[in-house]
Design a protein around this motif. Structure first.
Motif, PDB file in Angstrom:
ATOM      1  N   UNK A   1     -11.849  21.348  -5.833  1.00 24.70           N
ATOM      2  CA  UNK A   1     -11.143  22.291  -4.822  1.00 24.70           C
ATOM      3  C   UNK A   1     -10.383  21.165  -3.229  1.00 24.70           C
ATOM      4  N   UNK A   2     -10.812  20.593  -2.820  1.00 19.40           N
ATOM      5  CA  UNK A   2      -9.624  19.896  -2.133  1.00 19.40           C
ATOM      6  C   UNK A   2      -8.875  19.281  -2.388  1.00 19.40           C
ATOM      7  N   UNK A   3      -8.567  19.296  -3.289  1.00 18.33           N
ATOM      8  CA  UNK A   3      -7.665  18.012  -4.109  1.00 18.33           C
ATOM      9  C   UNK A   3      -6.546  18.931  -4.972  1.00 18.33           C
ATOM     10  N   UNK A   4      -7.135  20.147  -5.864  1.00 18.95           N
ATOM     11  CA  UNK A   4      -6.013  21.400  -6.033  1.00 18.95           C
ATOM     12  C   UNK A   4      -5.598  21.957  -4.918  1.00 18.95           C
ATOM     13  N   UNK A   5      -5.815  22.229  -3.714  1.00 20.42           N
ATOM     14  CA  UNK A   5      -5.796  22.858  -2.591  1.00 20.42           C
ATOM     15  C   UNK A   5      -4.703  21.607  -1.331  1.00 20.42           C
ATOM     16  N   UNK A   6      -4.335  21.086  -2.166  1.00 22.00           N
ATOM     17  CA  UNK A   6      -3.643  19.525  -1.725  1.00 22.00           C
ATOM     18  C   UNK A   6      -3.965  19.000  -0.339  1.00 22.00           C
ATOM     19  N   UNK A   7      -5.486  19.158   0.157  1.00 20.99           N
ATOM     20  CA  UNK A   7      -5.140  18.773   1.092  1.00 20.99           C
ATOM     21  C   UNK A   7      -6.096  17.255   0.984  1.00 20.99           C
ATOM     22  N   UNK A   8      -5.631  16.026   0.289  1.00 22.20           N
ATOM     23  CA  UNK A   8      -6.564  15.098  -0.012  1.00 22.20           C
ATOM     24  C   UNK A   8      -5.169  14.369  -0.359  1.00 22.20           C
ATOM     25  N   UNK A   9      -5.123  13.391   0.619  1.00 22.18           N
ATOM     26  CA  UNK A   9      -4.537  12.100   0.045  1.00 22.18           C
ATOM     27  C   UNK A   9      -5.214  10.500  -0.501  1.00 22.18           C
TER      28      UNK A   9
ATOM     29  N   UNK B   1      -7.344  15.912   5.426  1.00 27.08           N
ATOM     30  CA  UNK B   1      -6.633  17.084   6.306  1.00 27.08           C
ATOM     31  C   UNK B   1      -6.031  18.264   5.790  1.00 27.08           C
ATOM     32  N   UNK B   2      -5.639  18.900   6.779  1.00 29.94           N
ATOM     33  CA  UNK B   2      -5.076  20.413   6.654  1.00 29.94           C
ATOM     34  C   UNK B   2      -4.763  21.603   7.981  1.00 29.94           C
ATOM     35  N   UNK B   3      -3.628  22.173   7.890  1.00 28.16           N
ATOM     36  CA  UNK B   3      -3.555  23.087   9.314  1.00 28.16           C
ATOM     37  C   UNK B   3      -4.751  23.855   9.504  1.00 28.16           C
ATOM     38  N   UNK B   4      -5.148  24.011  10.369  1.00 24.64           N
ATOM     39  CA  UNK B   4      -6.245  25.386  10.704  1.00 24.64           C
ATOM     40  C   UNK B   4      -5.321  25.708  12.320  1.00 24.64           C
ATOM     41  N   UNK B   5      -4.353  26.647  12.883  1.00 19.29           N
ATOM     42  CA  UNK B   5      -4.115  27.556  13.785  1.00 19.29           C
ATOM     43  C   UNK B   5      -3.023  26.019  14.357  1.00 19.29           C
ATOM     44  N   UNK B   6      -3.200  26.216  15.277  1.00 18.23           N
ATOM     45  CA  UNK B   6      -1.883  25.187  16.076  1.00 18.23           C
ATOM     46  C   UNK B   6      -2.365  23.905  15.654  1.00 18.23           C
ATOM     47  N   UNK B   7      -3.409  23.299  15.086  1.00 10.34           N
ATOM     48  CA  UNK B   7      -4.003  21.928  14.883  1.00 10.34           C
ATOM     49  C   UNK B   7      -3.501  21.651  13.305  1.00 10.34           C
ATOM     50  N   UNK B   8      -4.108  20.286  13.105  1.00  8.73           N
ATOM     51  CA  UNK B   8      -4.922  20.028  12.146  1.00  8.73           C
ATOM     52  C   UNK B   8      -5.684  19.381  12.005  1.00  8.73           C
TER      53      UNK B   8
ATOM     54  N   UNK C   1       0.808  -1.729  -0.291  1.00  5.78           N
ATOM     55  CA  UNK C   1       0.215   0.380  -0.586  1.00  5.78           C
ATOM     56  C   UNK C   1       0.701   1.032  -0.340  1.00  5.78           C
ATOM     57  N   UNK C   2       0.556   1.934  -0.904  1.00  6.76           N
ATOM     58  CA  UNK C   2       1.640   3.625  -1.106  1.00  6.76           C
ATOM     59  C   UNK C   2       0.342   4.747  -0.769  1.00  6.76           C
ATOM     60  N   UNK C   3       0.812   5.408   0.707  1.00  5.56           N
ATOM     61  CA  UNK C   3      -0.121   6.859   0.649  1.00  5.56           C
ATOM     62  C   UNK C   3       0.220   7.887  -0.105  1.00  5.56           C
ATOM     63  N   UNK C   4      -0.229   8.725  -1.123  1.00  5.75           N
ATOM     64  CA  UNK C   4       0.707   9.831  -1.954  1.00  5.75           C
ATOM     65  C   UNK C   4      -0.494  10.641  -1.969  1.00  5.75           C
ATOM     66  N   UNK C   5      -0.156  12.101  -2.542  1.00  7.19           N
ATOM     67  CA  UNK C   5      -0.914  13.270  -2.679  1.00  7.19           C
ATOM     68  C   UNK C   5      -1.727  12.763  -4.018  1.00  7.19           C
ATOM     69  N   UNK C   6      -3.499  12.899  -3.556  1.00  6.25           N
ATOM     70  CA  UNK C   6      -4.057  12.692  -4.530  1.00  6.25           C
ATOM     71  C   UNK C   6      -3.960  13.734  -5.882  1.00  6.25           C
TER      72      UNK C   6
END
Length: 152
Positions: free
Chosen positions: A46-54, A69-76, A5-10
């Motif tokens: 839009x989520x893939x274009x923003x690089x939020x999907x793997x 997933x994506x960063x928000x403030x001090x959290x993801x 199994x490989x995880x990569x950016x969508x």
């Protein structure tokens, strides 16, 4: 989990596979919730274009699952994780969440936050098993949401 199994950016060509995976994973909840859960109607382009999907793919590059997933403030914010029904039970969801957690650490995040619908009862036991603590329940956007957080 299969070690191949490989995880990569969508990427753009993954949009349809991600959408089909989300629909398959969440369609069982439509009747209980009374409408399509938010992940079924997400703007994956839009989520893939923003690089939020793997995506988790097999050696043939078939999408078996995905995570948003994506960063928000001090959290993801872990917004969505789904696995194709034909690939469930193989540890793909756990691998995707572990990938999110490792990425959050690299980003210097303090914690990972997520929410699920109270009707998705299996999630209410899965997330605590993975170290997430329930932090609240609210009605939001017409959904009964249960919030979780894991300090990393």
């Amino acid at each position: 989990m299969d070690n191949k199994l490989r995880i990569r950016p969508a990427v753009g060509r993954d949009v349809q596979s991600v959408r089909i995976c989300a629909e398959g994973a969440y369609e069982q909840y439509v009747d209980a919730i009374g409408k399509a859960p938010a992940p079924m109607v997400a703007d994956f382009e839009a989520l893939i274009a923003a690089e939020h999907v793997h995506v988790a793919v097999n050696p043939d590059n078939e999408v078996l699952g995905f995570i948003v997933f994506y960063p928000t403030d001090q959290h993801v914010l872990l917004e969505n994780v789904a696995v194709k029904a034909s690939a469930s039970g193989q540890g793909i969801g756990k691998a995707l969440i572990a990938f999110c957690e490792a990425s959050a650490r690299k980003l210097g995040a303090r914690s990972i936050k997520l929410y699920t619908n109270e009707k998705m009862t299996e999630n209410l036991s899965i997330y605590p098993h993975l170290g997430y603590k329930e932090t609240g329940r609210v009605t939001e956007d017409g959904f009964e949401r249960v919030y979780f957080e894991k300090v990393i």
